[in-house]
Design an enzyme around this catalytic site. Structure first.
Site, short mmCIF file in Angstrom:
data_model
loop_
_atom_site.label_atom_id
_atom_site.label_comp_id
_atom_site.label_asym_id
_atom_site.label_seq_id
_atom_site.Cartn_x
_atom_site.Cartn_y
_atom_site.Cartn_z
N HIS A 379 66.95 67.27 34.16
CA HIS A 379 66.98 66.84 32.75
C HIS A 379 66.23 65.55 32.46
O HIS A 379 66.21 65.11 31.31
CB HIS A 379 68.42 66.66 32.28
CG HIS A 379 69.14 67.95 32.00
ND1 HIS A 379 69.01 68.63 30.81
CD2 HIS A 379 69.98 68.68 32.76
CE1 HIS A 379 69.75 69.72 30.84
NE2 HIS A 379 70.34 69.79 32.01
N LYS A 570 70.40 59.66 17.87
CA LYS A 570 70.37 60.00 19.30
C LYS A 570 70.86 58.79 20.06
O LYS A 570 71.12 57.73 19.46
CB LYS A 570 68.95 60.40 19.74
CG LYS A 570 67.89 59.38 19.34
CD LYS A 570 66.49 59.88 19.68
CE LYS A 570 66.02 60.96 18.72
NZ LYS A 570 65.62 62.19 19.38
N ARG A 571 71.01 58.90 21.38
CA ARG A 571 71.40 57.73 22.16
C ARG A 571 70.37 56.61 21.96
O ARG A 571 69.18 56.87 21.82
CB ARG A 571 71.53 58.08 23.64
CG ARG A 571 72.82 58.79 24.01
CD ARG A 571 74.06 58.01 23.64
NE ARG A 571 74.26 56.84 24.47
CZ ARG A 571 75.18 56.74 25.42
NH1 ARG A 571 76.03 57.73 25.64
NH2 ARG A 571 75.31 55.65 26.14
N LYS A 576 63.38 56.06 23.72
CA LYS A 576 63.47 56.83 22.46
C LYS A 576 62.88 56.06 21.28
O LYS A 576 62.70 56.59 20.20
CB LYS A 576 64.91 57.23 22.18
CG LYS A 576 65.47 58.22 23.21
CD LYS A 576 66.92 58.57 22.93
CE LYS A 576 67.53 59.47 24.01
NZ LYS A 576 67.04 60.86 23.98
N THR A 678 67.03 68.18 21.82
CA THR A 678 67.57 69.33 21.05
C THR A 678 67.86 68.92 19.62
O THR A 678 67.94 69.78 18.74
CB THR A 678 68.86 69.88 21.70
OG1 THR A 678 69.79 68.82 21.90
CG2 THR A 678 68.57 70.57 23.01
N LYS A 682 67.52 71.03 15.93
CA LYS A 682 68.56 71.12 14.89
C LYS A 682 68.00 70.72 13.53
O LYS A 682 68.27 71.36 12.52
CB LYS A 682 69.74 70.22 15.28
CG LYS A 682 70.50 70.72 16.49
CD LYS A 682 71.35 69.63 17.13
CE LYS A 682 71.80 70.07 18.52
NZ LYS A 682 72.27 68.97 19.36
#
Length: 855
Positions: A379, A570-571, A576, A678, A682
């Site tokens: 992952h 998100k985290r 990110k 993901t 969505k």
């Protein structure tokens, strides 16, 4: 003033998309609800609280699961299909009530029954605690996979840990993240069933005894694993699979000497240490923490699960009279073990230990069985996320397993030497035991060597692990490496969370998309239908109004529902790049301050997510975002043209409110760092446009929808690598770009932190002197792309057309498709056809007195 959006009750009365099963009798549901309130909750309507009503409803719904659940397990016992065991240290399930009603097709009936009883089903749904047993994407993916495995009729089991405390509850105090414990079990969990009859012993510590080559692990400390089962219903197909979570329990007996020397009380109190194993979820995402408790959790999960798998393998209907079962030759034909990342990779040496030490198989046979049964999903490629356990810790906690790992490595390096003779550097690189500095075992390497299939989770990620991260292993085992692009369940992420959009889609193309998401391509022919596009706009506006109402209620911020709802949830992690989003906020603010009368597309920028408690930079980024928000939101010159909202305590149930309301989805990680994502899927499925880099699944999303329907910016993977080779210098971009220079100087000199001018110096220094994720390099491209977003948003019909084409191109990103590929290419399993129980079957009709029911 805008009209109040419809309630879900209003919608459900108008449409029938949730009526996939025979419509339940509303009168019977009311009777069952009242019966549970009376007999299960032991309350009447005079004293019952909203939580009592929620629990009564949950038990009423569970009644509709039980028959299917028992029948499914009987079917698996009788037909003995190959079973899939999905091992994951995280299952981020969220809430269960609404999802269960949707999958059983009784949501409309339940809504009507409660309405007639004077209760609001939406209010009761809000009472349920999220089962937050995950950090983010990995745990939520596991939850989506369970839904798809049940919907596809696969004989599958999810195995994890029943943490007493899930991911922490996030509070924002004075702009800082503060962690509070998540006591999700405080009021009990109506969806689980304890199974004390299946309690299993788990060993730790001790030593290895060698009796003439026969190894025994002795003098261990024993902890017990208690299983709790939760039903996982498929959508409209009568399959109800099981998620089994293990809880740690101390041994029930202890030395009688404690009664004589007065230490009895202390002995009882010391039991807590054993039970701490399942106390709390480690709150780290994409970061490895080599703590002894974490290693205990990982072994606890695999040791309990493998005992359960082998018990079920031996006790199937055919197992007791099939001599092959006792030889384990047929084990890989009946068992598929999927390792969700490296966290459960100790399953490999543990299965070998059981087969060799306990079952008496020769090593070669045990190794063959293990490799054929196990498969590994990777992952992440971030080096700080890859697990490397210190040898001294393994030696102390799991001495026999360390011996087995050493032997695996010895045999493996012999094979490497045969295949690549004379290449000592390659052998050193590929050793499972790393010798540089502290000796460590590389768990990803062990998972690769001990599995017959290794997959990444997006095409670009799978390519990176083959050509870079695990290149030597891909050369060694070229046939083992695969890609399985992630997906999401359309039941929760469209049908459940966005009923308005679900309804208008169903009116146009029917309901096939609920179980075949590719059917959404049928929407493409309406891309020029102005009436339909305006319907899409209307649904989005209703969702935005509902979210705006929530924001006003929770944060006392009034947002402009005509603005772009620009969302990144998100985290919080440097890769990110929430920080780059923050840079854009500051750019917009500075532009408006400089020229208040400029042409400006209103924008509400929302960021949500949790930072690991020990991650200083991530927590500082949260503080900066909140301080920028404080400055922007209180500036009268800005007004409602720009608002910044930090969405506190982001979780699954909050995502269900946010995602349907989004106009713009931020997927802006540095190319080559996000395995898949993901959240991007969505948002796409719910009609938000994406601004993103060519990273993870964004690449495949663009392929599906076309370049004209997504906003791509920044470097690709090759350009990132080339920039690293040439040497990256953030100051070069700082000096060239006036807007970048201005905002970095503002951060550095305390413009957003007048109470402490040095508060954000770490962020400034990190960007100027390290900038590992190259924000400055991508900054200009990002800002330019955001300007294009603002331009396109001014044309509502063009924007709606792009949204429609996003939705219509979502078919590939269903977890049903992903799981079908796992089933075919890795597990070798087929769907099961489970017949519906008759409406009035009794417990005797399910064979509860039979041997089958006990299995």
């Amino acid at each position: 003033m805008a009209a109040k959006p419809q309630t879900d009750h209003d919608r459900r009365k108008q449409i029938s998309i949730r009526g996939i099963a025979p419509v339940e009798n509303v009168v019977d549901l009311k009777k069952a609800f009242n019966r549970h309130l009376h007999y299960t909750i032991v309350k009447d309507r005079n004293v019952a609280t909203p939580r009592d009503y929620y629990l009564a409803l949950a038990h009423t719904i569970r009644d509709h699961l039980v028959g299917r659940w028992i029948r499914t397990q009987q079917h698996y016992y009788e037909k003995d299909p190959k079973r899939v065991y999905y091992l994951s240290l995280e299952f981020y399930m969220g809430r269960t009530l609404a999802n269960t009603m949707v999958n059983l097709g009784i949501q409309s009936s339940c809504d009507e029954a409660l309405y007639q009883l004077g209760l609001d089903i939406e209010e009761l749904e809000e009472i349920e605690e999220d089962a937050g047993l995950g950090n983010g994407g990995l745990g939520r993916l596991a939850a989506c996979f369970l839904d798809s495995m049940a919907t596809l009729g696969l004989a599958a089991y999810g195995y994890g840990i029943r943490y007493d405390y899930g991911i922490f509850a996030q509070k924002i105090e004075n702009g800082w993240q503060v962690e509070e414990p998540d006591e999700w079990l405080r009021y009990g969990n109506p969806w689980e069933k304890a199974r004390p009859e299946y309690v299993l012993p788990i060993n730790f510590y001790g030593r290895v005894e060698d009796n003439g080559g026969k190894k025994r692990w002795v003098d261990t400390q024993v902890v017990f694993a208690m299983p709790y089962d939760s039903p996982i219903p498929g959508y409209g197909n009568n399959t109800v699979n099981t998620m089994r979570l293990w809880s740690a329990k101390a041994s029930s007996n202890f030395d009688l000497k404690f009664f004589n020397n007065g230490e009895y009380i202390q002995a009882v109190c010391d039991r807590n240490e054993a039970e701490n194993i399942s106390r709390v979820l480690y709150p780290n995402d994409n970061f490895f923490e080599g703590k002894e408790l974490r290693l205990k959790q990982e072994y606890f999960l695999v040791a309990a699960t493998l005992q359960d798998i082998i018990r079920r393998f031996k006790s199937s209907r055919f197992g007791s009279r099939d001599p092959i079962r006792t030889s384990f030759d047929s084990f890989p034909d009946k068992v598929a073990i999927q390792l969700n990342d490296t966290h459960p990779s100790l399953a490999i040496p543990e299965l070998l230990r059981i087969l060799v030490d306990i079952e008496g198989l020769p090593w070669d046979k045990a190794w063959e069985v293990t490799v054929k049964a196990c498969a590994y999903t990777n992952h992440t490629v971030l080096p700080e996320a890859l697990e490397r356990w210190p040898v001294h810790l393994l030696e102390k906690l799991l001495p026999r397993h360390l011996e087995i790992i050493y032997y695996i490595n010895h045999l493996f390096l012999q094979e490497v030497a045969k295949k690549f003779p004379g290449d000592s550097e390659k052998m050193k690189r590929m050793s499972l035991v790393e010798e540089d500095g502290e000796k460590r075992v590389n768990m990803a390497y062990m998972a690769i060597v001990g599995s017959h299939a290794i997959n990444g989770v997006a095409a670009i990620h799978s390519q990176i692990i083959k050509t870079d991260t695990f290149r030597d292993f891909a050369e060694m085992f070229p046939d083992r490496f695969q890609n399985k692009t992630n997906g999401i369940t359309p039941r929760r992420w469209l049908l459940l969370c966005n009923p308005g959009l679900s309804d208008v889609i169903a009116e146009k193309i029917g309901e096939e998309w609920v179980t075949n998401l590719y059917a959404l391509t049928g929407l493409k022919k309406f891309a020029k239908d102005e009436t339909f596009l305006r319907t899409i706009i209307k649904v989005k506006q209703e969702n935005k109004m509902k979210l705006a109402e929530y924001i006003k209620q929770e944060f006392n911020i009034t947002v402009n529902t005509s603005s772009i709802f620009d969302i990144q949830v998100k985290r919080i992690h440097e890769y990110k790049r929430q920080l780059m989003n923050c840079f854009h906020m500051i750019v917009l603010y500075n532009r408006l301050k400089k020229n208040p009368s400029m042409k400006f597309t209103p924008r509400t920028i929302m960021i949500g997510g949790k930072a690991a408690p020990g991650y200083h930079m991530a927590k500082l980024i949260i503080k900066l975002i909140n301080n920028v928000g404080r400055t922007v939101n209180n500036d009268p010159i800005i007004g409602d043209r720009l608002k910044i909202v930090y969405l506190e305590n982001y979780r699954v149930s909050l995502a269900e409110k946010i995602i349907p309301a989004a106009d713009l989805s931020e997927q802006i990680s540095t190319a080559g760092t996000e395995a898949s994502g993901t959240g991007n899927m969505k948002f796409q499925l719910n009609g938000a446009l994406t601004i993103g880099t060519l990273d993870g699944a964004n690449v495949e999303m663009r392929e599906e929808m076309g370049d004209e329907n997504i906003f791509i910016f920044g470097m690709n993977v090759e350009e990132v690598e080339e920039t690293k080779r040439q040497g990256y210098n953030a100051r070069e971009f700082y000096e060239k770009n006036g807007e970048l220079k201005q905002l970095l100087d503002q951060i550095n000199n305390g413009y957003f932190s007048p109470e402490d001018p040095n508060m954000f110096k770490d962020i400034y220094n990190n960007i100027m002197y390290t900038d590992r994720f190259m924000l400055c390099k991508d900054f200009e491209s990002y800002i330019s792309c955001q300007d294009r977003v603002s331009e396109v948003f001014r044309d509502p019909l063009e924007w709606a057309k792009m949204c429609l084409l996003n939705i219509a191109s979502s078919g590939k990103f269903s977890s049903d498709r992903t799981i079908s590929e796992y089933a075919k290419d890795i597990w070798g399993v087929e769907p099961n056809d489970i017949k519906l129980p008759a409406p009035h079957e009794t417990p005797e009709d399910f064979g509860l007195d039979s041997k089958a029911a006990k299995k």
